[in-house]
Scaffold this motif. Sequence first.
Motif, PDB file in Angstrom:
ATOM      1  N   GLY A  95      45.220  36.086  32.881  1.00 30.35           N
ATOM      2  CA  GLY A  95      44.238  36.167  33.951  1.00 30.35           C
ATOM      3  C   GLY A  95      44.630  37.194  34.990  1.00 30.35           C
ATOM      4  N   ILE A  96      43.687  37.533  35.853  1.00 29.55           N
ATOM      5  CA  ILE A  96      43.948  38.467  36.947  1.00 29.55           C
ATOM      6  C   ILE A  96      43.444  37.870  38.249  1.00 29.55           C
ATOM      7  CG2 ILE A  96      43.813  40.497  35.450  1.00 29.55           C
ATOM      8  CD1 ILE A  96      40.984  40.995  36.640  1.00 29.55           C
ATOM      9  N   ALA A  97      43.883  38.447  39.357  1.00 30.90           N
ATOM     10  CA  ALA A  97      43.431  38.005  40.681  1.00 30.90           C
ATOM     11  C   ALA A  97      43.345  39.209  41.600  1.00 30.90           C
ATOM     12  CB  ALA A  97      44.392  36.967  41.256  1.00 30.90           C
ATOM     13  N   ASN A  98      42.342  39.223  42.443  1.00 33.61           N
ATOM     14  CA  ASN A  98      42.217  40.226  43.496  1.00 33.61           C
ATOM     15  C   ASN A  98      41.255  39.676  44.530  1.00 33.61           C
ATOM     16  OD1 ASN A  98      39.526  40.921  42.414  1.00 33.61           O
ATOM     17  ND2 ASN A  98      40.675  41.989  40.807  1.00 33.61           N
ATOM     18  N   ALA A  99      41.112  40.377  45.623  1.00 37.93           N
ATOM     19  CA  ALA A  99      40.273  39.877  46.714  1.00 37.93           C
ATOM     20  C   ALA A  99      39.412  40.988  47.294  1.00 37.93           C
ATOM     21  CB  ALA A  99      41.143  39.259  47.809  1.00 37.93           C
ATOM     22  N   ASN A 100      38.266  40.581  47.819  1.00 41.17           N
ATOM     23  CA  ASN A 100      37.354  41.506  48.474  1.00 41.17           C
ATOM     24  C   ASN A 100      36.236  40.674  49.094  1.00 41.17           C
ATOM     25  OD1 ASN A 100      36.925  44.139  49.177  1.00 41.17           O
ATOM     26  ND2 ASN A 100      36.177  44.813  47.177  1.00 41.17           N
ATOM     27  N   PRO A 101      35.762  41.042  50.278  1.00 39.98           N
ATOM     28  CA  PRO A 101      34.624  40.314  50.853  1.00 39.98           C
ATOM     29  C   PRO A 101      33.406  40.429  49.938  1.00 39.98           C
ATOM     30  CG  PRO A 101      35.657  41.725  52.499  1.00 39.98           C
ATOM     31  CD  PRO A 101      36.247  42.109  51.176  1.00 39.98           C
ATOM     32  N   VAL A 102      32.621  39.380  49.893  1.00 42.34           N
ATOM     33  CA  VAL A 102      31.445  39.363  49.016  1.00 42.34           C
ATOM     34  C   VAL A 102      30.537  40.560  49.266  1.00 42.34           C
ATOM     35  CG1 VAL A 102      29.304  38.122  48.507  1.00 42.34           C
ATOM     36  CG2 VAL A 102      31.460  36.870  48.664  1.00 42.34           C
ATOM     37  N   GLU A 103      30.300  40.868  50.541  1.00 34.30           N
ATOM     38  CA  GLU A 103      29.337  41.928  50.851  1.00 34.30           C
ATOM     39  C   GLU A 103      29.848  43.316  50.480  1.00 34.30           C
ATOM     40  OE1 GLU A 103      31.725  41.318  54.688  1.00 34.30           O
ATOM     41  OE2 GLU A 103      30.992  40.133  52.992  1.00 34.30           O
ATOM     42  N   GLU A 104      31.153  43.440  50.200  1.00 35.53           N
ATOM     43  CA  GLU A 104      31.725  44.741  49.841  1.00 35.53           C
ATOM     44  C   GLU A 104      32.096  44.836  48.360  1.00 35.53           C
ATOM     45  OE1 GLU A 104      35.024  45.566  52.391  1.00 35.53           O
ATOM     46  OE2 GLU A 104      33.893  45.211  54.242  1.00 35.53           O
ATOM     47  N   MET A 105      31.985  43.738  47.645  1.00 35.57           N
ATOM     48  CA  MET A 105      32.457  43.704  46.266  1.00 35.57           C
ATOM     49  C   MET A 105      31.503  44.426  45.326  1.00 35.57           C
ATOM     50  SD  MET A 105      33.597  40.402  43.986  1.00 35.57           S
ATOM     51  CE  MET A 105      34.687  39.860  45.301  1.00 35.57           C
ATOM     52  N   GLU A 106      32.068  45.342  44.554  1.00 38.01           N
ATOM     53  CA  GLU A 106      31.284  46.034  43.533  1.00 38.01           C
ATOM     54  C   GLU A 106      31.088  45.103  42.331  1.00 38.01           C
ATOM     55  OE1 GLU A 106      29.943  48.971  43.733  1.00 38.01           O
ATOM     56  OE2 GLU A 106      30.844  49.610  45.653  1.00 38.01           O
ATOM     57  N   LEU A 107      29.973  45.230  41.668  1.00 38.30           N
ATOM     58  CA  LEU A 107      29.689  44.400  40.509  1.00 38.30           C
ATOM     59  C   LEU A 107      30.760  44.564  39.435  1.00 38.30           C
ATOM     60  CD1 LEU A 107      27.863  42.467  38.955  1.00 38.30           C
ATOM     61  CD2 LEU A 107      26.523  44.459  38.200  1.00 38.30           C
ATOM     62  N   GLU A 108      31.298  45.771  39.319  1.00 38.61           N
ATOM     63  CA  GLU A 108      32.332  46.035  38.317  1.00 38.61           C
ATOM     64  C   GLU A 108      33.573  45.162  38.555  1.00 38.61           C
ATOM     65  OE1 GLU A 108      34.994  49.790  36.567  1.00 38.61           O
ATOM     66  OE2 GLU A 108      33.576  50.099  38.207  1.00 38.61           O
ATOM     67  N   GLN A 109      33.946  44.989  39.842  1.00 38.89           N
ATOM     68  CA  GLN A 109      35.100  44.158  40.160  1.00 38.89           C
ATOM     69  C   GLN A 109      34.829  42.709  39.786  1.00 38.89           C
ATOM     70  OE1 GLN A 109      36.169  44.016  44.323  1.00 38.89           O
ATOM     71  NE2 GLN A 109      38.114  43.000  43.940  1.00 38.89           N
ATOM     72  N   TRP A 110      33.663  42.213  40.153  1.00 37.98           N
ATOM     73  CA  TRP A 110      33.255  40.845  39.812  1.00 37.98           C
ATOM     74  C   TRP A 110      33.279  40.634  38.300  1.00 37.98           C
ATOM     75  CZ3 TRP A 110      31.365  36.363  42.293  1.00 37.98           C
ATOM     76  CH2 TRP A 110      30.723  35.448  41.459  1.00 37.98           C
ATOM     77  N   GLN A 111      32.656  41.571  37.568  1.00 37.25           N
ATOM     78  CA  GLN A 111      32.493  41.401  36.127  1.00 37.25           C
ATOM     79  C   GLN A 111      33.823  41.470  35.395  1.00 37.25           C
ATOM     80  OE1 GLN A 111      29.323  40.680  34.673  1.00 37.25           O
ATOM     81  NE2 GLN A 111      30.850  39.974  33.188  1.00 37.25           N
ATOM     82  N   ARG A 112      34.714  42.373  35.812  1.00 32.87           N
ATOM     83  CA  ARG A 112      36.002  42.491  35.133  1.00 32.87           C
ATOM     84  C   ARG A 112      36.798  41.201  35.256  1.00 32.87           C
ATOM     85  NH1 ARG A 112      41.360  44.251  36.338  1.00 32.87           N
ATOM     86  NH2 ARG A 112      42.406  44.988  34.441  1.00 32.87           N
ATOM     87  N   LEU A 113      36.798  40.611  36.461  1.00 38.28           N
ATOM     88  CA  LEU A 113      37.531  39.363  36.640  1.00 38.28           C
ATOM     89  C   LEU A 113      36.921  38.251  35.799  1.00 38.28           C
ATOM     90  CD1 LEU A 113      39.254  37.927  39.676  1.00 38.28           C
ATOM     91  CD2 LEU A 113      37.557  36.482  38.546  1.00 38.28           C
ATOM     92  N   TYR A 114      35.596  38.173  35.775  1.00 36.53           N
ATOM     93  CA  TYR A 114      34.940  37.140  34.957  1.00 36.53           C
ATOM     94  C   TYR A 114      35.184  37.362  33.466  1.00 36.53           C
ATOM     95  CZ  TYR A 114      32.408  33.834  37.849  1.00 36.53           C
ATOM     96  OH  TYR A 114      32.089  32.779  38.685  1.00 36.53           O
ATOM     97  N   ASP A 115      35.210  38.617  33.048  1.00 44.95           N
ATOM     98  CA  ASP A 115      35.460  38.911  31.634  1.00 44.95           C
ATOM     99  C   ASP A 115      36.823  38.392  31.201  1.00 44.95           C
ATOM    100  OD1 ASP A 115      33.016  40.083  31.191  1.00 44.95           O
ATOM    101  OD2 ASP A 115      33.737  42.144  31.382  1.00 44.95           O
ATOM    102  N   ILE A 116      37.829  38.608  32.032  1.00 41.87           N
ATOM    103  CA  ILE A 116      39.188  38.187  31.674  1.00 41.87           C
ATOM    104  C   ILE A 116      39.400  36.699  31.923  1.00 41.87           C
ATOM    105  CG2 ILE A 116      41.639  38.479  32.223  1.00 41.87           C
ATOM    106  CD1 ILE A 116      40.938  41.437  32.911  1.00 41.87           C
ATOM    107  N   ASN A 117      39.015  36.221  33.092  1.00 40.87           N
ATOM    108  CA  ASN A 117      39.357  34.856  33.501  1.00 40.87           C
ATOM    109  C   ASN A 117      38.458  33.779  32.925  1.00 40.87           C
ATOM    110  OD1 ASN A 117      41.182  36.297  35.015  1.00 40.87           O
ATOM    111  ND2 ASN A 117      40.739  35.256  36.934  1.00 40.87           N
ATOM    112  N   VAL A 118      37.234  34.123  32.569  1.00 41.52           N
ATOM    113  CA  VAL A 118      36.320  33.117  32.004  1.00 41.52           C
ATOM    114  C   VAL A 118      36.023  33.423  30.532  1.00 41.52           C
ATOM    115  CG1 VAL A 118      34.099  31.938  32.216  1.00 41.52           C
ATOM    116  CG2 VAL A 118      35.300  32.722  34.270  1.00 41.52           C
TER     117      VAL A 118
END
Length: 254
Positions: A95-118
Amino acid sequence: MELFSLAGQNAFVTGSGSGIGQRIAVNLAKAGANVGCFDLPNSAGLSDTIAQIEKLGRKAIALTGDVTNPNDLAEAVKAVDEKLGNLSLAVNAAGIANANPVEEMELEQWQRLYDINVKGVFLSCQAEARIMLKHGKGAIVNIASMSGVIVNRGLMQAHYNSAKAAVIHMSKSMAMEWAEKGVRVNTISPGYTATPMNTRPEMVNQMKQFASETPMQRIADPDEMAGPAIFLLSEAASFCTGVNLLVDGGFCCW
């Protein structure tokens, strides 16, 4: 102590090149299991994991690939089943972990974490269960996080928190699908833990704060996740499935 013995069994551990995955892989060997160790091809610590397991007198094989690739996982679990013997245990720690405010988060960051962690956990469980169900026996432990139960104060990681919550509930769903077929599925939800990611110099002050917010006034050593994993994989937990075991030093009590 025979209740907790894994002697004669064969395990598959994702993310076993570092951190919690590595410590669990080594401690499974201490409990008597042979271990197939899976991580990315560029994992610097995978060979060290293998060496530690072999030093304990257990068999180990290094397996590389990506948890988001079903073919890599299918080949890896097949290798464990053929080279070590019937696959009966699995721990999914990649798994991976990183942080970013919701309003600044790029979809790519969201999707990469979901791809690996879920998605990665789903595909790992799928590959493992396909073999275990044929044998009529198996136990899987997925590494989630207390972040799947609570929202960490001061950490802006909506993607991580929701992904870990997904792992917990997905594991319960799998547990119910396979309960009558001999395969148990449980999760461990660690609290703040001294993994390589958390022990970087720039994390010193934040780790001190995390320790002060934990009732036990410290963060966990990665080895402290091994005992819960061994318990959930062993005959000592033969009537446990669909459980999410918090290993958080009491953090979620507050």
